[in-house]
Design a protein around this motif. Structure first.
Motif, mmCIF file in Angstrom:
data_model
loop_
_atom_site.group_PDB
_atom_site.id
_atom_site.type_symbol
_atom_site.label_atom_id
_atom_site.label_comp_id
_atom_site.label_asym_id
_atom_site.label_seq_id
_atom_site.Cartn_x
_atom_site.Cartn_y
_atom_site.Cartn_z
ATOM 1 N N ASP A 163 0.836 -1.195 0.000
ATOM 2 C CA ASP A 163 0.000 0.000 0.000
ATOM 3 C C ASP A 163 0.874 1.250 0.000
ATOM 4 O O ASP A 163 0.590 2.227 -0.703
ATOM 5 C CB ASP A 163 -0.916 -0.017 1.230
ATOM 6 C CG ASP A 163 -2.033 1.009 1.134
ATOM 7 O OD1 ASP A 163 -2.697 1.063 0.080
ATOM 8 O OD2 ASP A 163 -2.239 1.761 2.100
ATOM 9 N N LYS A 166 2.441 2.782 -3.371
ATOM 10 C CA LYS A 166 1.587 3.358 -4.412
ATOM 11 C C LYS A 166 1.804 4.853 -4.625
ATOM 12 O O LYS A 166 1.411 5.386 -5.667
ATOM 13 C CB LYS A 166 0.108 3.139 -4.055
ATOM 14 C CG LYS A 166 -0.312 1.680 -3.973
ATOM 15 C CD LYS A 166 -1.749 1.577 -3.498
ATOM 16 C CE LYS A 166 -2.214 0.140 -3.337
ATOM 17 N NZ LYS A 166 -3.585 0.049 -2.806
ATOM 18 N N TYR A 167 2.406 5.544 -3.664
ATOM 19 C CA TYR A 167 2.245 6.991 -3.637
ATOM 20 C C TYR A 167 3.348 7.819 -4.278
ATOM 21 O O TYR A 167 3.078 8.735 -5.048
ATOM 22 C CB TYR A 167 2.043 7.446 -2.176
ATOM 23 C CG TYR A 167 0.809 6.846 -1.559
ATOM 24 C CD1 TYR A 167 -0.459 7.327 -1.878
ATOM 25 C CD2 TYR A 167 0.907 5.771 -0.688
ATOM 26 C CE1 TYR A 167 -1.602 6.764 -1.336
ATOM 27 C CE2 TYR A 167 -0.228 5.196 -0.131
ATOM 28 C CZ TYR A 167 -1.482 5.697 -0.458
ATOM 29 O OH TYR A 167 -2.597 5.128 0.076
ATOM 30 N N SER A 186 -3.374 -7.046 -4.472
ATOM 31 C CA SER A 186 -2.407 -5.966 -4.224
ATOM 32 C C SER A 186 -1.137 -6.195 -5.021
ATOM 33 O O SER A 186 -0.551 -5.259 -5.574
ATOM 34 C CB SER A 186 -2.077 -5.885 -2.727
ATOM 35 O OG SER A 186 -3.219 -5.544 -1.976
ATOM 36 N N ILE A 190 0.595 -3.696 -7.888
ATOM 37 C CA ILE A 190 1.966 -3.216 -7.730
ATOM 38 C C ILE A 190 2.809 -3.567 -8.952
ATOM 39 O O ILE A 190 3.599 -2.752 -9.457
ATOM 40 C CB ILE A 190 2.591 -3.815 -6.453
ATOM 41 C CG1 ILE A 190 1.948 -3.200 -5.205
ATOM 42 C CG2 ILE A 190 4.092 -3.604 -6.426
ATOM 43 C CD1 ILE A 190 2.123 -1.702 -5.098
ATOM 44 N N GLN A 193 2.833 -1.235 -11.964
ATOM 45 C CA GLN A 193 3.370 0.114 -11.840
ATOM 46 C C GLN A 193 4.857 0.136 -12.188
ATOM 47 O O GLN A 193 5.676 -0.491 -11.524
ATOM 48 C CB GLN A 193 3.150 0.636 -10.413
ATOM 49 C CG GLN A 193 1.673 0.742 -10.043
ATOM 50 C CD GLN A 193 1.458 1.567 -8.798
ATOM 51 O OE1 GLN A 193 2.121 2.575 -8.581
ATOM 52 N NE2 GLN A 193 0.521 1.142 -7.966
#
Length: 308
Positions: A163, A166-167, A186, A190, A193
């Protein structure tokens, strides 16, 4: 003042216990350093029945509103430092419990529910403590906005680590195993990306920086070679430990430090003390199960006080 019940901790488990205790008309006090608990540090809740995806704060605000619709006393931002038993026998009803908080106040109760949850596990490496709040973070939800256009290192391979990945604009994901361990959904997100670079089979050695995070030193486990990269932040998501030290040796704990409970009613080895949620030795640490624990324990407290 003597309370029927003192609930130590908040979160889904403590709040649900408070709702059920209030419905049974028990004179109840909730003392919580972190009233919303760990759930408030997640991004989104997708497995709460009745809500097809809800932000963690929206869910906790709904729970808080429900709790406060009853006549219940709440002391938030208060840390309990000890729980002691007075009078009676360890194995028989009749003891009362004295709960002392950080500011020196103490409160008495006929029964106690411990809902203190878990705390983030630390790496224990050079530079970690010194740079907390200066680029080192254990909560992506809290601190992600500061790193949206920066390069960060994320340590861990579970759901919380995925989590966190992601940012930021560029992410280096470090973990000791050969592959990530989060939920399959999840993992798929991931892997799609391109901004994420994976560093499997690595061990973190140090976090560098004077006034803020500037670098990360790691070791490749197979080769033993140490390397360093430049980063603006480090998110540490390597698991958690139960917050159970406040009970000392008053109740039994397992080798992980979790409070051992009877799964039928969440009573501990000390008659009159109950424990709920992630602080216990339950097999699964899940939001809905923590709430169920809170309900069970409050009903068990009511029965215990009736019999007492």
């Amino acid at each position: 003042m003597m309370y029927d019940l003192i609930i130590i901790g908040g979160g889904p488990a403590g709040i649900t216990a408070g709702i059920y205790a209030s419905r049974k008309k028990l004179k109840t006090l909730i003392i919580a350093k972190d009233f919303f608990g760990q759930i408030a540090k997640t991004h989104r809740v997708d497995n709460w029945p009745g809500d097809l995806g809800i932000s963690e704060m929206d869910l906790m605000r709904k729970m808080e509103k429900h709790l406060k619709s009853f006549s219940i006393e709440i002391k938030a931002d208060q840390k309990v430092v000890s729980v002691k038993a007075e009078g009676g026998s360890l194995l028989l009803a009749g003891r009362t419990f004295v709960i002392q908080v950080e500011n020196g106040e103490s409160f008495e109760a006929k029964a106690v529910i411990i809902a203190t949850g878990r705390a983030e596990k630390k790496l224990g490496v050079l530079g970690e403590e010194e740079l907390i709040g200066k680029g080192v973070s254990y909560c992506s939800i809290c601190d992600a906005p500061f790193f949206t256009d920066k390069k960060v290192a994320v340590i861990g391979s579970g759901n919380s680590a995925l989590d966190s990945a992601k940012y930021a604009a560029e992410v280096c994901l470090f973990f000791q195993g050969e592959k990530v361990l989060g939920d399959e959904c999840s993992q798929e997100l991931i892997k799609q990306q391109t901004k994420i670079k994976f560093y499997p089979q690595t061990e973190i050695k140090a976090i560098g920086g004077a006034k803020k995070v500037e670098s990360l030193t790691y070791q490749e486990i197979i080769s033993g070679e140490e390397k360093q990269i430049s980063v603006d932040g480090v998110f540490i998501n390597i698991g958690s430990v139960p917050v159970a030290g406040l009970v000392g040796d008053l109740v039994a704990r397992n080798e992980k430090g979790e409070i051992v409970v009877d799964s039928r009613n969440n009573v501990t080895s000390q008659v009159g003390i109950f424990a709920v949620g992630d602080v216990t030795d339950s097999n699964w640490k899940q939001l809905i199960l923590a709430s169920a624990d809170g309900a069970k324990a409050a009903l068990a407290v009511y029965e215990y006080l009736q019999n007492k």
